[in-house]
Motif scaffolding. Sequence first.
Motif, short mmCIF file in Angstrom:
data_model
loop_
_atom_site.label_atom_id
_atom_site.label_comp_id
_atom_site.label_asym_id
_atom_site.label_seq_id
_atom_site.Cartn_x
_atom_site.Cartn_y
_atom_site.Cartn_z
N UNK A 39 10.41 22.61 17.07
CA UNK A 39 11.60 23.11 17.74
C UNK A 39 11.60 22.95 19.24
N UNK A 40 10.65 22.21 19.81
CA UNK A 40 10.57 21.99 21.25
C UNK A 40 10.41 20.51 21.57
N UNK A 41 11.09 20.06 22.63
CA UNK A 41 11.00 18.66 23.07
C UNK A 41 9.92 18.50 24.15
N UNK A 42 9.12 17.46 24.02
CA UNK A 42 8.19 17.04 25.07
C UNK A 42 8.58 15.64 25.52
N UNK A 43 8.79 15.44 26.83
CA UNK A 43 9.42 14.23 27.36
C UNK A 43 8.55 13.62 28.45
N UNK A 44 8.23 12.34 28.34
CA UNK A 44 7.40 11.67 29.34
C UNK A 44 7.63 10.16 29.31
N UNK A 45 7.38 9.49 30.43
CA UNK A 45 7.49 8.02 30.44
C UNK A 45 6.59 7.43 31.50
N UNK A 46 6.33 6.15 31.36
CA UNK A 46 5.45 5.43 32.28
C UNK A 46 5.84 3.96 32.28
N UNK A 47 5.68 3.31 33.42
CA UNK A 47 5.91 1.86 33.49
C UNK A 47 4.58 1.14 33.39
N UNK A 48 4.49 0.22 32.43
CA UNK A 48 3.26 -0.52 32.15
C UNK A 48 3.39 -1.97 32.63
N UNK A 49 2.25 -2.58 32.91
CA UNK A 49 2.18 -3.98 33.34
C UNK A 49 1.85 -4.84 32.13
N UNK A 50 2.55 -5.96 32.00
CA UNK A 50 2.31 -6.87 30.88
C UNK A 50 1.66 -8.15 31.39
N UNK A 51 0.39 -8.34 31.09
CA UNK A 51 -0.29 -9.57 31.50
C UNK A 51 -0.50 -9.66 32.99
N UNK A 52 -0.26 -10.83 33.53
CA UNK A 52 -0.49 -11.09 34.95
C UNK A 52 0.77 -10.79 35.76
N UNK A 53 0.81 -9.61 36.32
CA UNK A 53 1.98 -9.15 37.07
C UNK A 53 1.77 -9.40 38.55
N UNK A 54 2.80 -9.93 39.23
CA UNK A 54 2.63 -10.26 40.65
C UNK A 54 2.52 -9.00 41.50
N UNK A 55 2.05 -9.18 42.73
CA UNK A 55 1.75 -8.05 43.60
C UNK A 55 2.99 -7.26 43.98
N UNK A 56 4.13 -7.94 44.13
CA UNK A 56 5.37 -7.23 44.48
C UNK A 56 5.73 -6.23 43.40
N UNK A 57 5.65 -6.65 42.14
CA UNK A 57 5.99 -5.76 41.03
C UNK A 57 4.95 -4.65 40.90
N UNK A 58 3.68 -5.00 41.10
CA UNK A 58 2.61 -3.99 41.04
C UNK A 58 2.84 -2.90 42.09
N UNK A 59 3.25 -3.32 43.28
CA UNK A 59 3.50 -2.37 44.35
C UNK A 59 4.64 -1.42 43.99
N UNK A 60 5.73 -1.96 43.43
CA UNK A 60 6.85 -1.12 43.02
C UNK A 60 6.40 -0.08 42.01
N UNK A 61 5.62 -0.50 41.02
CA UNK A 61 5.15 0.42 39.99
C UNK A 61 4.24 1.49 40.60
N UNK A 62 3.34 1.07 41.46
CA UNK A 62 2.41 2.02 42.08
C UNK A 62 3.16 3.07 42.92
N UNK A 63 4.09 2.61 43.75
CA UNK A 63 4.81 3.54 44.63
C UNK A 63 5.70 4.49 43.81
N UNK A 64 6.27 4.00 42.72
CA UNK A 64 7.09 4.87 41.87
C UNK A 64 6.25 6.01 41.30
N UNK A 65 5.06 5.69 40.83
CA UNK A 65 4.18 6.74 40.31
C UNK A 65 3.77 7.71 41.42
#
Length: 372
Positions: free
Chosen positions: A218-244
């Motif tokens: 009867x209770x909701x638990x809600x969570x999310x995360x952005x994952x890296x797939x394979x060889x991700x460039x540094x620009x995208x890695x930076x965006x993910x890191x700063x968002x977290x």
Amino acid sequence: MALAAPLSLSSLRCSSSFTTGETLLSSSVHVKGVALNFSNYSFPGNKRVETNVIITSKRISGLEEAMRIRRERELRNTKKTKRQLLRRGKVSGRLPVPDHILKPPYVGSNVLPELSPEHQIHDAAGVACMRAAGELAARVLDYAGTLVRPSVTTNEIDKAVHQMIIDAGAYPSPLGYGGFPKSVCTSVNECMCHGIPDSRQLQDGDIINIDVTVYLNGYHGDTSKTFLCGNVNEEARSLVRVTEECLEKAISVCRDGVSFKKIGKRISEHAEKYGYGVVERFVGHGVGKIFHSEPIIVHNRNEMPGRMVEGQTFTIEPILTMGSVECVMWNDNWTTLTVDGSLAAQFEHTLLITKTGAEFPSSERIYLHSPR
């Protein structure tokens, strides 16, 4: 699972920082009361028009400054990406849920439930239920992350998540919510949120947000995360890191009695250091027995009223972009993309407010409030 902000919030815009006026008295410009003289304008036919332009300035607020930074970033973001933009894949049918599993009240209707005005504040028994739901959601999300690799389809991730949730005796909250056809949201690259799992294979270099919500006892638990797939460039890695980091900095200010608007201020301050935009359209929300309720948690600078209360649960789930924060929606009425195709990343936790900080059941960590 992010909530779309009410129109009155998502359409907020700043007025210009300057006002101008014209008269036919003299040819000068006044800046803060100082006259700057210019030659009179002459036009054919020896007609002369004299102008006076008065410019007044005012102190720029934090919100106006944020909008200025956003406009400058969007103007700079003129390069077209070499990355192939998302295309719809084939969406398979809904997966079955055993009859014995407790289902939320919206199941069976395709009507999107209205935001509940109820602030969800729990007694000891409710806190225990929220912890159990959050812990299950965290385990499912961690497992889903292990599946992220090139060639795997988001539909395969959905199937695995669905099975793990029902094996635990819980219901996958997104399934059937307002007609959503899947058990998890999978938002790849320029998809801000609410991506519907389909037959598209993940590509080397993709980023993908996986948004898991479970309905347990009867209770909701809600969570999310952005994952890296394979060889991700540094620009995208930076965006993910700063968002977290934005999520973590927002959590660090939370405790009993703190104003909700501090969350958006802290997120905006950190995102702006790196030139990223904070999406206004989607907000956090109260969560517990009800999937989406008050309070609305705005992730950018705002003047929303209200303070946190001990025992209260809500989500913080900022979405950051490398370019425009404006969005477009596919005709499935769910999949929401950045209007310019720029990458977006999101992280989310459900928080339980305490006297001294915030606990989040969707993780083993506890944040204690820092007076700084």
